[in-house]
Motif scaffolding. Structure first.
Motif: not given
Ligand SMILES: [Mg+2]
Ligand SMILES: Nc1ncnc2c1ncn2[C@@H]1O[C@H](COP(=O)(O)OP(=O)(O)O)[C@@H](O)[C@H]1O
Lengths: 263, 255
Positions: B45, B81, B162-163
């Protein structure tokens, strides 16, 4: 209605309207952005300016404006440093503002009998020049929200993404705190600095439960504010009660009712 | 010759005085689909936040399309994220997506062009019918698509994710990755995840990040890379990974 024939009642209703517009619009941001504590701090530092006005012999409303603006800028700086001690610093500024006010009032040579009206509000006795001042601040608040509505919304919803999108997030955060400062000044005469935070947050808190958009939430908050101030005003006139406290209690009753209805 | 869109050299990042990224070097070519995997806390991140100019590095050089971050940051789209926002915030899907157009807005209102671009982004993510829904009413998967649509509405050349599938079920994730593969025809994608198996099936190249970046310009992860990144035996990691992640001659993975 008979009581409408009195000038002071017409003025009081007008003040109630001006207060409701400012606190419905800005209170909505305060609630969705969760800056209630910062706003409480800004409103209490107003007392320092009111004291300064008494001490130096100018209109305490101008002193309040000066102090809330300075504290809004200070709180804005604290807000940007995302330190864990943020709330401590805000609490200290809050107390220092009050303490300065107490000092100034104590040192003031003249007559300070209407001090209570700044602390607890007195919507029935707002002087005409203050109504004009409140009107001016209201127009400033409305114009700024109108111009930056989308920007304020984006920053309130997702500050990080607003930053990534290229918005000057710090600028909008401080601008909003300045609007909170002006809103506090608008409200002082009606409900007093101690009770400002309640009227600033209760109408939007109720409106938030029934709104699908920020505009609707603002509109409903303004309407609720008008209902609460008018009903409070009427009850306080009828039973000879302190107007600021009556308005707040009416608003609180409305809040409880709204919570029960939502269940 | 492939065109370089991102070049990171000798990047060092500290957060609160603690070193988070050390000597990261990375080159991303246009229309690549780069997957960056690594353990939680590995700095994935943070790396994206540095690219977005949300975190200032201690040292290092970053170039986006050959220019400085300041100049070209607007070419990057971002899907964060965690959706940190409040579920009770009264805002519609369309309003959320429109917020990506703010920096380009002239005056008080959005233009018709802005609305068209937002609608196209929603259409891309196959959620146009949800445009007037409240954000708080959406499922996790729908919300994720709104966040991608929001990023697309800024018309980025490079999309950072992000994810994005961390909070959705695997059935949804498959469809989502297929949409990403389509987007990849028009833009460069960088996808960050701690889940190797999910990512490795869809990306073109893979890198591992754990404080520093282990990068091999291919889709295959060497045993050495995984070991370096995760600091644990490959057998554990390789279990359940689609076989193409590891080189075919690697005995660890069966059919
Ligand atoms: Mg992360
Ligand atoms: N704001 C912060 N201040 C200090 N340390 C942080 C902060 N954010 C993240 N970290 C630390 O930086 C490291 C990398 O975090 P992160 O980039 O979120 O990793 P990942 O996304 O790979 O899980 C972690 O050790 C984390 O604890």
């Amino acid at each position: 209605m008979e009581i409408l024939q009195f000038d002071f009642m017409r003025n009081a209703l007008l003040v109630g309207l001006l207060v409701s517009v400012a606190c419905g619009m800005i209170g909505t941001y305060v609630v969705v952005k969760r800056i209630v504590f910062i706003s409480g701090g800004i409103s209490h530092t107003a007392y320092g300016g009111i004291g300064l006005g008494y001490y130096l012999g100018f209109n305490p409303m101008l002193g309040a404006t000066l102090f809330t603006i300075i504290s809004a800028l200070g709180m804005g700086l604290v807000q940007q440093r995302s330190s864990q001690r943020q709330d401590t610093v805000i609490g200290v500024m809050w107390a220092v503002g009050m303490a300065l006010g107490i000092m100034f009032v104590k040192l003031s040579p003249g007559y300070t009998a209407d001090l209570m009206s700044y602390l607890f509000g007195s919507i029935l006795t707002v002087p005409e020049r203050d109504i004009l001042f409140i009107l001016l601040l209201d127009l400033l608040i409305i114009a700024t929200v109108y111009r930056y509505f989308e920007e304020f919304k984006a920053v309130a919803f997702d500050e990080e993404f607003a930053r990534v999108s290229g918005l000057k997030v710090e600028f909008y955060n401080i601008l909003l705190l300045l609007l909170v400062a002006l809103t506090v000044v608008v409200m002082i005469r009606a409900v007093g600095i101690i009770l400002v935070i309640a009227l600033l947050t209760i109408p939007p808190a109720i409106a938030g439960e029934y709104s699908r958009g920020l505009k609707g939430m603002m509109g409903l908050s303004v309407v609720l504010g008008i209902i609460f101030t008018t009903a409070g005003l009427y009850l306080s006139y009828l039973f000879d009660l302190p107007s600021g406290a009556t308005i707040i209690l009416v608003a609180a009753a409305g809040y409880i009712l709204a919570l029960l209805m939502k269940k | 010759m492939d065109k370089t869109v991102i070049k990171i050299e000798n990047l060092f990042v500290e957060l609160d005085g603690v070193s988070v990224l050390e000597n990261v070097n990375l080159t991303v070519n246009e229309y690549d689909f780069l997957g960056i995997i690594g353990p939680n806390g590995g700095g994935k991140t943070t790396l994206l936040r540095v690219l977005l100019d949300l975190v200032k590095p201690v040292r290092g050089k970053i170039r986006i399309m050959g220019e400085s971050l300041e100049k070209n940051r607007h070419l990057l789209g971002y899907v964060p994220q965690y959706a940190v926002f409040d579920r009770n915030f009264p805002i519609s899907v369309e309003e959320v997506v429109m917020s990506a157009r703010l920096a380009r807005k002239q005056g008080r209102r959005f233009s018709h062009e802005d609305y068209k671009i937002a609608a196209a982004a929603l259409e891309r993510m196959e959620i146009l019918p949800l445009r007037s829904r409240q954000m708080g009413e959406l499922s996790g998967g729908e919300r994720q698509r709104v966040l991608v649509a929001r990023a697309l509405a800024a018309q980025p050349r490079i999309l950072l994710l992000d994810e994005p599938t961390a909070s959705v079920d695997s059935r949804f994730a498959a469809g989502f990755y297929e949409l990403l593969q389509e987007l990849n025809r028009e833009m460069t994608l960088i996808l960050v995840s701690h889940d190797i198996s999910a990512v490795s099936t869809y990306v073109k190249t893979l890198a591992c990040l754990n404080r520093t970046l282990f990068y091999e310009n291919s889709r295959e992860l060497s045993q050495e890379m995984i070991e370096k990144t995760y600091h644990c035996p490959v057998d554990l990691i390789a279990h359940g990974i689609p076989h193409r992640v590891l080189p075919p001659h690697d005995g660890v993975v069966g059919s």
